[in-house]
Design a protein around this motif. Sequence first.
Motif, PDB file in Angstrom:
ATOM      1  N   ARG A  55       0.858  -1.191   0.000  1.00 49.69           N
ATOM      2  CA  ARG A  55       0.000   0.000   0.000  1.00 49.69           C
ATOM      3  C   ARG A  55       0.884   1.226   0.000  1.00 49.69           C
ATOM      4  O   ARG A  55       1.549   1.465   0.994  1.00 49.69           O
ATOM      5  CB  ARG A  55      -0.882   0.020   1.249  1.00 49.69           C
ATOM      6  CG  ARG A  55      -2.017  -0.996   1.251  1.00 49.69           C
ATOM      7  CD  ARG A  55      -2.664  -1.084   2.625  1.00 49.69           C
ATOM      8  NE  ARG A  55      -2.735   0.168   3.367  1.00 49.69           N
ATOM      9  CZ  ARG A  55      -3.762   1.027   3.285  1.00 49.69           C
ATOM     10  NH1 ARG A  55      -4.797   0.783   2.544  1.00 49.69           N
ATOM     11  NH2 ARG A  55      -3.736   2.144   3.988  1.00 49.69           N
ATOM     12  N   PRO A  56       0.951   2.007  -1.124  1.00 48.58           N
ATOM     13  CA  PRO A  56       0.190   1.885  -2.370  1.00 48.58           C
ATOM     14  C   PRO A  56       0.789   0.838  -3.297  1.00 48.58           C
ATOM     15  O   PRO A  56       1.917   0.396  -3.109  1.00 48.58           O
ATOM     16  CB  PRO A  56       0.366   3.281  -2.982  1.00 48.58           C
ATOM     17  CG  PRO A  56       1.730   3.701  -2.543  1.00 48.58           C
ATOM     18  CD  PRO A  56       1.861   3.165  -1.138  1.00 48.58           C
ATOM     19  N   SER A  57       0.011   0.470  -4.345  1.00 50.30           N
ATOM     20  CA  SER A  57       0.487  -0.460  -5.361  1.00 50.30           C
ATOM     21  C   SER A  57      -0.022   0.008  -6.741  1.00 50.30           C
ATOM     22  O   SER A  57      -0.761   0.992  -6.845  1.00 50.30           O
ATOM     23  CB  SER A  57       0.002  -1.873  -5.047  1.00 50.30           C
ATOM     24  OG  SER A  57       0.544  -2.813  -5.961  1.00 50.30           O
ATOM     25  N   TYR A  58       0.361  -0.719  -7.767  1.00 55.79           N
ATOM     26  CA  TYR A  58       0.010  -0.352  -9.145  1.00 55.79           C
ATOM     27  C   TYR A  58      -1.493  -0.521  -9.393  1.00 55.79           C
ATOM     28  O   TYR A  58      -2.048  -1.585  -9.141  1.00 55.79           O
ATOM     29  CB  TYR A  58       0.801  -1.228 -10.123  1.00 55.79           C
ATOM     30  CG  TYR A  58       0.364  -1.150 -11.555  1.00 55.79           C
ATOM     31  CD1 TYR A  58       0.195   0.084 -12.196  1.00 55.79           C
ATOM     32  CD2 TYR A  58       0.124  -2.300 -12.297  1.00 55.79           C
ATOM     33  CE1 TYR A  58      -0.207   0.152 -13.514  1.00 55.79           C
ATOM     34  CE2 TYR A  58      -0.277  -2.247 -13.622  1.00 55.79           C
ATOM     35  CZ  TYR A  58      -0.452  -1.011 -14.228  1.00 55.79           C
ATOM     36  OH  TYR A  58      -0.857  -0.950 -15.535  1.00 55.79           O
ATOM     37  N   LEU A  59      -2.143   0.521  -9.897  1.00 50.47           N
ATOM     38  CA  LEU A  59      -3.599   0.466  -9.999  1.00 50.47           C
ATOM     39  C   LEU A  59      -4.096  -0.514 -11.057  1.00 50.47           C
ATOM     40  O   LEU A  59      -5.188  -1.089 -10.932  1.00 50.47           O
ATOM     41  CB  LEU A  59      -4.223   1.855 -10.155  1.00 50.47           C
ATOM     42  CG  LEU A  59      -3.947   2.747 -11.359  1.00 50.47           C
ATOM     43  CD1 LEU A  59      -4.813   2.337 -12.536  1.00 50.47           C
ATOM     44  CD2 LEU A  59      -4.296   4.176 -10.996  1.00 50.47           C
ATOM     45  N   GLY A  60      -3.325  -0.742 -12.116  1.00 45.96           N
ATOM     46  CA  GLY A  60      -3.713  -1.723 -13.131  1.00 45.96           C
ATOM     47  C   GLY A  60      -3.730  -3.141 -12.562  1.00 45.96           C
ATOM     48  O   GLY A  60      -4.546  -3.972 -12.961  1.00 45.96           O
ATOM     49  N   ALA A  61      -2.835  -3.388 -11.621  1.00 46.27           N
ATOM     50  CA  ALA A  61      -2.820  -4.700 -10.957  1.00 46.27           C
ATOM     51  C   ALA A  61      -4.030  -4.828 -10.035  1.00 46.27           C
ATOM     52  O   ALA A  61      -4.702  -5.857 -10.014  1.00 46.27           O
ATOM     53  CB  ALA A  61      -1.526  -4.877 -10.163  1.00 46.27           C
ATOM     54  N   ILE A  62      -4.309  -3.747  -9.296  1.00 43.36           N
ATOM     55  CA  ILE A  62      -5.486  -3.778  -8.413  1.00 43.36           C
ATOM     56  C   ILE A  62      -6.736  -4.050  -9.244  1.00 43.36           C
ATOM     57  O   ILE A  62      -7.597  -4.855  -8.872  1.00 43.36           O
ATOM     58  CB  ILE A  62      -5.619  -2.445  -7.628  1.00 43.36           C
ATOM     59  CG1 ILE A  62      -4.418  -2.256  -6.699  1.00 43.36           C
ATOM     60  CG2 ILE A  62      -6.933  -2.400  -6.859  1.00 43.36           C
ATOM     61  CD1 ILE A  62      -4.381  -0.908  -5.976  1.00 43.36           C
ATOM     62  N   GLN A  63      -6.811  -3.413 -10.421  1.00 42.66           N
ATOM     63  CA  GLN A  63      -7.989  -3.585 -11.277  1.00 42.66           C
ATOM     64  C   GLN A  63      -8.151  -5.047 -11.720  1.00 42.66           C
ATOM     65  O   GLN A  63      -9.216  -5.632 -11.563  1.00 42.66           O
ATOM     66  CB  GLN A  63      -7.887  -2.671 -12.508  1.00 42.66           C
ATOM     67  CG  GLN A  63      -9.168  -2.692 -13.346  1.00 42.66           C
ATOM     68  CD  GLN A  63      -8.996  -2.112 -14.743  1.00 42.66           C
ATOM     69  OE1 GLN A  63      -7.911  -2.118 -15.296  1.00 42.66           O
ATOM     70  NE2 GLN A  63     -10.084  -1.605 -15.304  1.00 42.66           N
ATOM     71  N   VAL A  64      -7.083  -5.622 -12.281  1.00 45.22           N
ATOM     72  CA  VAL A  64      -7.258  -6.981 -12.808  1.00 45.22           C
ATOM     73  C   VAL A  64      -7.416  -8.004 -11.682  1.00 45.22           C
ATOM     74  O   VAL A  64      -8.245  -8.913 -11.776  1.00 45.22           O
ATOM     75  CB  VAL A  64      -6.141  -7.370 -13.808  1.00 45.22           C
ATOM     76  CG1 VAL A  64      -4.783  -7.450 -13.146  1.00 45.22           C
ATOM     77  CG2 VAL A  64      -6.479  -8.701 -14.500  1.00 45.22           C
ATOM     78  N   PHE A  65      -6.678  -7.850 -10.586  1.00 48.95           N
ATOM     79  CA  PHE A  65      -6.877  -8.771  -9.454  1.00 48.95           C
ATOM     80  C   PHE A  65      -8.345  -8.705  -8.984  1.00 48.95           C
ATOM     81  O   PHE A  65      -8.963  -9.730  -8.714  1.00 48.95           O
ATOM     82  CB  PHE A  65      -5.945  -8.424  -8.279  1.00 48.95           C
ATOM     83  CG  PHE A  65      -4.471  -8.595  -8.550  1.00 48.95           C
ATOM     84  CD1 PHE A  65      -4.007  -9.470  -9.526  1.00 48.95           C
ATOM     85  CD2 PHE A  65      -3.526  -7.876  -7.805  1.00 48.95           C
ATOM     86  CE1 PHE A  65      -2.633  -9.627  -9.768  1.00 48.95           C
ATOM     87  CE2 PHE A  65      -2.155  -8.030  -8.039  1.00 48.95           C
ATOM     88  CZ  PHE A  65      -1.710  -8.900  -9.021  1.00 48.95           C
ATOM     89  N   SER A  66      -8.867  -7.480  -8.877  1.00 49.53           N
ATOM     90  CA  SER A  66     -10.243  -7.303  -8.388  1.00 49.53           C
ATOM     91  C   SER A  66     -11.252  -8.100  -9.201  1.00 49.53           C
ATOM     92  O   SER A  66     -12.240  -8.598  -8.661  1.00 49.53           O
ATOM     93  CB  SER A  66     -10.658  -5.823  -8.449  1.00 49.53           C
ATOM     94  OG  SER A  66      -9.844  -5.053  -7.611  1.00 49.53           O
ATOM     95  N   SER A  67     -11.001  -8.229 -10.510  1.00 50.76           N
ATOM     96  CA  SER A  67     -11.970  -8.925 -11.351  1.00 50.76           C
ATOM     97  C   SER A  67     -12.040 -10.415 -11.017  1.00 50.76           C
ATOM     98  O   SER A  67     -12.945 -11.112 -11.469  1.00 50.76           O
ATOM     99  CB  SER A  67     -11.656  -8.702 -12.836  1.00 50.76           C
ATOM    100  OG  SER A  67     -10.532  -9.443 -13.230  1.00 50.76           O
ATOM    101  N   TYR A  68     -11.079 -10.916 -10.228  1.00 49.60           N
ATOM    102  CA  TYR A  68     -11.112 -12.309  -9.790  1.00 49.60           C
ATOM    103  C   TYR A  68     -11.601 -12.452  -8.345  1.00 49.60           C
ATOM    104  O   TYR A  68     -11.508 -13.537  -7.767  1.00 49.60           O
ATOM    105  CB  TYR A  68      -9.731 -12.959  -9.954  1.00 49.60           C
ATOM    106  CG  TYR A  68      -9.359 -13.125 -11.420  1.00 49.60           C
ATOM    107  CD1 TYR A  68      -9.648 -14.308 -12.092  1.00 49.60           C
ATOM    108  CD2 TYR A  68      -8.772 -12.086 -12.136  1.00 49.60           C
ATOM    109  CE1 TYR A  68      -9.352 -14.451 -13.439  1.00 49.60           C
ATOM    110  CE2 TYR A  68      -8.473 -12.218 -13.486  1.00 49.60           C
ATOM    111  CZ  TYR A  68      -8.763 -13.401 -14.124  1.00 49.60           C
ATOM    112  OH  TYR A  68      -8.478 -13.538 -15.464  1.00 49.60           O
ATOM    113  N   SER A  69     -12.089 -11.337  -7.767  1.00 47.26           N
ATOM    114  CA  SER A  69     -12.672 -11.345  -6.416  1.00 47.26           C
ATOM    115  C   SER A  69     -11.813 -11.987  -5.338  1.00 47.26           C
ATOM    116  O   SER A  69     -12.278 -12.863  -4.593  1.00 47.26           O
ATOM    117  CB  SER A  69     -14.030 -12.072  -6.432  1.00 47.26           C
ATOM    118  OG  SER A  69     -14.855 -11.544  -7.404  1.00 47.26           O
TER     119      SER A  69
END
Lengths: 403, 403
Positions: free
Chosen positions: B132-146
């Motif tokens: 924290r913080p981290s790369y937002l593109g990674a947060i986005q794609v990880f999030s799509s896998y719940s």
Amino acid sequence: MSKLITRSGSNFTESFRPSSRTSKTPVSVTRDILKVIDSPNVISFAGGLPDDSLFPVQELTEIFQRSALQKGPKLFQYADTQGHPDLRAWIAERYYHGSSPEEIIITSASQQALDLVSRYFIEEGSNIILERPSYLGAIQVFSSYSPNFLGVDYDPEEGPNTEQLEHILRTSAQKPKFFYCIPDFQNPSGGSYSSKVREKLSEISSSYGLPLLEDTAYRELSFNGNIPISLYDLDPERTVSIGTFSKTLSPGLRVGWIRAPKPMIQDLIVQKQSMDLHSPTIGQELVFQFVSSSKYEAHLSKIRDVYKRKALHTSKCLQDTFGSSIPFRVPNGGLFFWLEFPKSIDTDVLFRKSLQAGLATVPGSAFYIGEPVRNHLRWNFSNASEEETEKGIKRLFDIYSSL
Amino acid sequence: MSKLITRSGSNFTESFRPSSRTSKTPVSVTRDILKVIDSPNVISFAGGLPDDSLFPVQELTEIFQRSALQKGPKLFQYADTQGHPDLRAWIAERYYHGSSPEEIIITSASQQALDLVSRYFIEEGSNIILERPSYLGAIQVFSSYSPNFLGVDYDPEEGPNTEQLEHILRTSAQKPKFFYCIPDFQNPSGGSYSSKVREKLSEISSSYGLPLLEDTAYRELSFNGNIPISLYDLDPERTVSIGTFSKTLSPGLRVGWIRAPKPMIQDLIVQKQSMDLHSPTIGQELVFQFVSSSKYEAHLSKIRDVYKRKALHTSKCLQDTFGSSIPFRVPNGGLFFWLEFPKSIDTDVLFRKSLQAGLATVPGSAFYIGEPVRNHLRWNFSNASEEETEKGIKRLFDIYSSL
């Protein structure tokens, strides 16, 4: 101490715990075959490979030069997720009467289009409907999302059995998410839906609120120029249509698309952002400049002529070699023959023996969800030379005769 | 009748029932900002855009010509899923001492690498650890896998807090799948892990059998040539390392990679097959021919020099304009400044007001899983000209002063 013990153990299986998805995604047979067909003695009729002597390499090289000069560094910078605006406009105008470029998203060919659509629709256990047989790449990617597959019998002369489809829709407890259709020159069978079936499908889609997922990969490859009405044209609101330039221009460029209602496209853009930000700019530019040029129609005529000639030649070789012992349809388009062997023949066995003898094909069982039908073989006719075709069919006959 | 009623209703919401995934995937702030920054009055410091005047357009054009001539149609045909063999060999040799090309898979840049890794590891509810913080593109794609996100505080001078990491590993009921790390010139903070933290991480990884997912996107962009040891070098067996040519050569080509233990690569190949069959051939060829040529080192020196100059200029402008009112680190590499405002300032507000005034940045809150810290702003310095930078920083100061 615990550290030392861990280090010496099987680190991989201790540390790497893959998701259940990895065991649910089947390996694609054709991709595995592609790996062995580079061996010198193997003749391949396995992949859906276009004849690469038809690729307009010189023209694409000139386009690269011209575009690099005119557009410069922007061609190599990050670009919009939805894709090349001019290419989207060209696709909307050519294939989707009454649609707009906002209803199109560019994908890394139709395989990614199928993945995107899967991400959009499928939850674990979602009902989805496929024809039997269907495209194995679609079966592969759908499987990775763990849906519940429902099958509808398919007849290469007519299309899917609409009575079975209605029965499913009337009786399934959970409403299916979509019906995946390949209306034109289907992979694997080479068949096309009749006009009557197309209309009936549109009626069913409308009555039951069932989205139709229309895969148009082979639509442009009609040998006689007759292309029946598309599912999109019959019902734009309920059809999601996917397409690709892999068969008409070049598969290595990996450029395809999805046409869908705008609200779905908005969701697909977010999914694609998360998957790869956007498809490579240069491939989209090469495709756009070529297909929008005056050369494209002549190029299409040429590949249709070549594939028609190859199909007729394959038909002749099959006739000369097999006589009437196996029935087959001569396709009016697309890239495949769907050879039907007597019920006593297991084409999985025929396939394995053929491969040992340096002949690559795809066994019919790879194209079925549920219980496979085991007496078909998919035969690609677009890639091999006429000489190889003759040789390959003789080789197939010898192995078949020895079974 | 029911048909007529369905046709007249809201067909879309009745027929299209998206998966829960669509609502779980956050829209990327930067991608949305990218859409507005083409307006004439907007100066952007938002995206992680390389300076596109540094793209070797002429050389890439020459390579395309030469490769098309030498390799011909094969460049445009279907290709192997794992990727360009020579490029994989080059990557293995340059970045992963002791590894082989079989441990590399080519991806459509690092965003697809992150998607592939997500597919491999994450089930719904899987624990994964991010800084924290981290790369937002990674947060986005990880999030799509719940997944279930677990956060570790990050200090740009040191790296992640390893005591918190160990605490998580000791106490979490379900073992985390991986720790996602950006050790070099992190996006967004520009910081790098100290050698001590790298070693400690490797120790923890080994003790707890925790795979480290190392994102090396900015590793080559070191201004002073000092590149600390990679996590891969410290523990090849437990590190999955991803990389990209987006920052060193061109993002539009979309070429990146994953280095992982072989059994994982075998699974990743099947996943990638199902996702897009393979990445475009031509982009991989352009990258390989350029990076393996004698020109690559000179090219890297040049971009490092330009980015160092731009970073120093940005630092000077910030100093001249803000004085000591906001602390910042001058990065030693990468593409970003991480501006820290007084705790009383909400940078979401500062961001919105800036955008209205024609200045695009990214608010710090976009980079946090869990409760965001709200007084940072990510400032990209690689894309804008020196003149725009001066103007942009003055504009930022004016808005900041008016809050």
